[in-house]
Design an enzyme around this catalytic site. Structure first.
Site, short mmCIF file in Angstrom:
data_model
loop_
_atom_site.label_atom_id
_atom_site.label_comp_id
_atom_site.label_asym_id
_atom_site.label_seq_id
_atom_site.Cartn_x
_atom_site.Cartn_y
_atom_site.Cartn_z
N HIS A 46 0.82 -1.22 0.00
CA HIS A 46 0.00 0.00 0.00
C HIS A 46 0.85 1.27 0.00
CE1 HIS A 46 -3.71 -2.19 0.37
NE2 HIS A 46 -3.28 -2.81 1.45
N ARG A 71 7.06 -5.58 3.04
CA ARG A 71 5.81 -6.24 2.64
C ARG A 71 5.70 -6.17 1.13
NH1 ARG A 71 -0.29 -5.14 4.83
NH2 ARG A 71 0.02 -3.02 4.03
N ASP A 181 -8.07 -5.89 7.25
CA ASP A 181 -8.67 -6.72 6.20
C ASP A 181 -9.42 -7.90 6.79
OD1 ASP A 181 -8.25 -5.70 3.54
OD2 ASP A 181 -6.12 -5.87 3.95
C1 3PY Z 1 -4.43 -5.12 7.75
O1 3PY Z 1 -4.71 -4.83 8.92
O2 3PY Z 1 -5.23 -5.56 6.92
C2 3PY Z 1 -3.07 -4.93 7.28
O3 3PY Z 1 -2.76 -5.30 6.19
C3 3PY Z 1 -2.12 -4.21 8.19
O4 3PY Z 1 -1.12 -3.61 7.47
MG MG Z 2 -4.28 -5.92 4.94
#
Ligand code: 3PY
Ligand code: MG
Length: 260
Positions: A46, A71, A181
């Site tokens: 992101h 990441r 998520d």
């Molecule tokens: C989430 O909380 O979905 C993440 O990917 C944290 O970076």
């Molecule tokens: Mg996430």
């Protein structure tokens, strides 16, 4: 010269607290490290980092005294492999929902016999030490799978159900919860609630899967409360915040301090 220390530090207990950098500037990674975070994750899912800036940010994080973590973007194991060649100590992969997803990661990011990572660590061998000695090719080949970690993100209902299968894959070093998520998935797209009860319950499932298979339980914490829930369950690496947020909150505090 530096030791690759993150894997050992996590194996011997932790928790390691990891900052988060998505803005594209190496001095930001350095500043987060200098603020006391033991590791800094460069967010290429992101965040705004391309390969050139990723390189520079790695140097900034190491200069600040923290372990560099990255990441990867969704499904981009190729960038993950390049990050490991550059010297990142751990790769976090988003949306790992099944044993097959986990095997795909290991295939790209671990050397044989665990996977089929391609050989190209020229930089690693010149700038990193292992047990006080400069790395040669065979030492590196024997050590890399244990020193560079692959963490699979658990951030859907399907992933929680498959947590045991994912943790069982040899070469997956740990599971990493993405609470935002996960809450969206568990609520069927109706809420972002990273502190919700169902996310806390998933922490137990992940902790148990990791304990059963001897893997690291790790995760992202949107708040101190989430971090405390991880700590109570023995999670070893806890990440949190974003550099954009650190700047915004610091700026907000400074604005208030100056009055008017
Ligand atoms: C989430 O909380 O979905 C993440 O990917 C944290 O970076
Ligand atoms: Mg996430």
């Amino acid at each position: 010269m530096r030791e690759l220390g993150l894997a050992r530090r996590l194996a011997s207990g932790g928790p390691v607290v990891c900052g988060w950098s998505g803005l594209s500037d190496p001095l930001i990674g350095e500043a987060i490290a200098a603020a006391g975070f033991e590791a800094v994750c460069v967010d290429c899912q992101h965040g705004h980092q391309g390969l050139e800036m990723l390189k520079a940010t790695l140097l900034g994080i190491v200069a600040g005294g923290a372990a560099p973590v990255m990441r990867i973007p969704l499904d981009d194991v190729a960038l993950g492999a390049r990050a490991l060649d550059l010297g990142f100590e751990a790769v976090i992969a988003p949306m790992v929902n099944s044993r097959a997803d986990a095997e795909h990661l290991v295939d790209a990011l671990k050397y044989p016999p665990l996977g089929n990572r391609s050989w190209g660590p020229a930089r690693m061998m010149h700038v990193w030490n292992h047990d006080g000695a400069t790395l040669d090719a065979n030492t590196w080949l024997g050590a890399a799978n244990g020193l560079q970690l692959v963490l699979a993100m658990i951030e859907t209902g399907a992933a929680v159900e498959a947590a045991g299968d994912i943790a069982a894959v040899e070469g997956i070093d740990g599971l990493f919860i993405g609470p935002a998520d996960l809450s969206i998935s568990l609520s069927g797209g109706t809420a972002v609630d990273p502190q919700g009860a169902d996310v806390v319950a998933a922490m137990d499932t992940v902790a148990e899967a990791c304990a059963t298979h001897g893997k690291l339980a790790t995760g992202y914490a949107q708040s101190g409360e989430i971090a405390a829930n991880y700590r109570a369950r023995g999670f070893r690496l806890i990440a949190g915040g974003t550099d954009y947020g650190y700047i915004r909150e610091g700026a907000r505090a400074k604005r208030a301090e100056l009055g008017g």
